[in-house]
Scaffold this active site. Structure first.
Site: not given
Lengths: 507, 507
Positions: A271, A274, A300
């Protein structure tokens, strides 16, 4: 006069982008810290903002402005902020306007009901509870696709319209080409792993990991990677995600298992990837539709890079093992870097996608893509899903599916109306390796830096080459700029996976 | 046809109320958990939603609908949901429409700049840094008042328009009457306390209170009062507040001092009172402008009731002392109920409003009200503020103000454009005692219940008589319904304060 029109456009986009940013915060709050009984009114609040956003983003004023700005756009370089904002907004606007609002609302309602039906269906492992909802979602999806194709002839087949939502411009035929190559190369690797599965011991990561220690530790890891308290948050959720209410307001989530190191450790690194993407978008694109990632696959590619290429690479553990030894001396006191490297890289087929290893993960995705593609081309029906699922799991992974909960019902996506999304997970792996090859050429000392816990050069490279551009470029355009080809190419990923199997399981 | 119009009204109000609820969440997030660097974009997001809300709430469509529904409204009982929603919305709509949007935006900008100037001015204790901003805010405020009075002749004087924002229908003359009586009765009580200040020892509450223990303890107290995890949150902020993103999504905040019990303990009880009010509004009023408290004074009557009438009452400590003994055995091990009662009730004049006791607090408010009233009637100018402040603090409390930071610059309100607000704090105390007299008649065993930590009857009484109605009634209408007089009456508060001084400092 033109400048004035452009300023008006920016004002309108600031407004829609603000609503989008608020929706992102509302969603984050809903999934992390909202009291349970706040759910009903929250759904209303979000529906209202979504409706206002849709109205503003299909207004004739906005359309006329975008038309009138064509000449201005063409007078600018392709990659100027101004030209890019007009170009990408026009693309979004046209697509948004092709689908009637009522149909969107119907799809949203069907998806909400589908989600609730999925929760029950999975709990009871009963596909029939989900089936009518999926049929309705697919029916409405096809209707929506028909509207789009009636007004836009750039698509080769129906399913391309779904891909386009997450991967602008991507064609089903290209995904098929990439996935066929990936599948063909992966299956023999899976067979090799299956033959020698017991040669890797991962009991190290299945120890006792008190959650308060994990919380402190993964936060320290995130900070080493680039997380800062003044612009980031790390919270807990059942299903981790990253969200960005603003370029300088990045919120990632993770989950903790007290008997398994990986979910929080690698989930946080994932995460973080991201989050770093959206944190790196140029401030000049804030409050425009471009202040996000280029596509879900590019997104991704970033999360997988931090999770796998860095987190599961050998160099990282020179820095990472001492962290683990300090946090969990009883577990890692006598472990070597090689022990940890092997434990976190154990491969082997399993039934559940979100628990899958780096190698078999892609086959889980290929299987889902093929089902979606065939569903929307009419080759199969919703009713066929369990059978097709189970047959392909057997063929690709050699496993028998004991029940639908561990099979076709395991993911929330379809019940929630998300068709066209799954491919981006494996394409992200593909892109991450295409990028990684280039990064390693341009930062020759990268391994040493990673071993020292130094990530600044890498962050700068990613910011300059990828993050700052936001959604300026389509994924193909961005690939072309960064790695020289506009095609998704699975060869670097295949070479990487082959190397890993060789390294871990012997040549 | 009429029902259809009413449904359309409800749809429009649902939309505006959703935006309002979202703004409330954005504000909560901003003040509790947002990363610091998210501030700039958050201000933009909130300004955009405020603008959309204002547009929707001044649209001609809405005005026409409210006009067309007059007959329908008049066919209904005054207190029917339908009639009340139309009546109160019309009042809000007219008021909102009387002030031009540009003037509102100018006031908002002046207030934001004033806030920043106040931060600096207070830090440097330099009123001149704030003065030009206050002058601009007052100038714009007067302009805004002129617009309102040009379109609405129900106000007796300019300052009433400011009061009306927080206390619909309240007149400056009524506040003067109430405050004059309160001031006259309070000053001799303050003199009595000053003579015998050392007779109360509050060292008990100035001990060592580890913050993690405080967190657990105040949460347990809140739960005893009625806080439930499924509909409430308790978080930390510098300046505590209560917020309700929905009737079932109540968020209160508190702050912890590790060497002082009171801020978190009484602060939590205070904010609980605000939260319980909005949690008790009838679900039939959700998504309408009525889903809040009747007025700020009524809101404050609730918070003060829980903080002072319950939390600083003798009966409460029969339940509360054992809680303190368990949490802080070293501090409270040998304390008696009377010890704690006296410690938390120590009275005595002090310079800072937010640290003031129950008795002198009202004088702090009277002083601010008088200044505001005279500022808007033209009796004094912004430049006179420090001098008037210091003179009145000397007269009312017998204290010398050493610097403006501890004087006229202590509160954020004026710099932030909040004129007309302060009175509601002391009026809240007035109302809380008017209500308390009635409650004690209707729940004769209340003291015993409180001593046992039982609050259900009280919660039910408040919900039925006050909370459920939301903003259906003006404060005067609601007073009339509940206590039989529509007037704010300071006598019960004066009797209560006199009794407390007698009890604590001797007759």
């Amino acid at each position: 006069m033109t400048q004035e029109m452009y300023d008006t456009l920016r004002e309108k986009l600031a407004e829609t982008s603000d609503i989008g940013g608020v929706l992102s915060l509302l969603g984050w709050d809903q999934q992390t810290i909202m009291p349970a009984k706040g759910a009903a009114i929250r759904a209303n609040r979000m529906a209202t903002l979504t409706k206002i956003l849709d109205e503003k983003f299909r207004s004739d004023d906005l359309g006329k402005l975008l038309d009138d700005l064509t000449e201005f756009e063409e007078s600018m370089p392709f990659d100027a902020d101004e030209a890019s904002i007009i170009r990408v907004t026009r693309r979004d606007y046209k697509m948004n306007k092709l689908v009637p609002t009522e149909l969107k609302v119907a799809l949203m309602n069907a998806s909400n009901q589908g989600y609730m039906a999925w929760v029950t269906a999975r709990k009871e492992s009963d596909f029939s509870k989900l089936r009518p909802h999926l049929e309705e979602i697919v029916r409405l999806g096809k209707e929506s696709i028909a509207h789009v194709r009636a007004g836009d002839d750039s698509f080769e087949e129906d399913y391309d319209v779904l891909l386009h939502r997450y991967e602008p411009g991507l064609k089903s035929s290209e995904v098929t080409r990439v996935f066929d190559e990936l599948k063909a190369a992966t299956k023999p690797l899976v067979d090799r792993v299956r033959e020698r599965e017991s040669s890797i011991d991962d009991s190290l990561v299945h120890g006792t990991f008190p959650i308060d220690v994990q919380e402190r530790t993964v936060l320290a890891v995130a900070k080493q990677l680039g997380f800062t308290d003044d612009a980031w948050r790390l919270d807990v959720t059942q299903h981790p995600f990253a969200s960005s209410p603003g370029i300088d307001d990045i919120r990632i989530t993770t989950r903790y298992h007290d008997d398994f190191l990986n979910p929080a450790w690698f989930g946080t690194m994932h995460e973080f990837g991201h989050g770093l993407y959206e944190h790196g978008v140029s401030k000049s694109l804030e409050r425009t539709p471009l202040a996000r990632g280029a596509s879900m696959a590019f997104h991704e590619s970033q999360s997988r890079m931090w999770e796998n290429l860095i987190g599961r690479g050998r160099p990282f553990w020179a820095w990472g093992l001492p962290v683990l030894k300090r946090a969990y001396p009883d577990v890692f006191g006598s472990a070597t870097e090689d022990d940890v490297y092997r434990a976190v890289n154990k491969l082997g087929p399993s039934l559940i996608r979100v628990e899958a290893d780096e190698l078999t993960y892609n086959l889980h995705i290929v299987l889902r893509f093929e089902i979606e593609r065939d569903l929307f081309s009419g080759k199969i029906e919703v009713a066929d899903l369990p059978e097709v699922w189970n047959r392909n799991i057997k063929e690709y992974l050699g496993l028998d599916v004991p029940n639908d909960a561990q099979g076709v019902l395991q993911d929330v996506h379809w019940g929630h109306g998300l068709f066209g999304y799954f491919s981006t997970y494996a394409l992200g792996n593909v892109v991450s390796l295409q990028l990684w090859e280039r990064i390693r050429q341009e930062i020759p000392t990268l391994d040493d830096q990673i071993a020292n816990g130094e990530f600044e050069d890498l962050r700068n490279w990613l910011a300059e080459n990828i993050h700052q551009h936001g959604r300026k470029y389509t994924p193909n355009e961005l690939l072309k700029r960064v790695v020289g080809t506009e095609r998704f190419d699975p060869k670097p990923l295949i070479a990487y996976l082959t190397g890993k199997v060789d390294d871990l399981y012997g040549v």
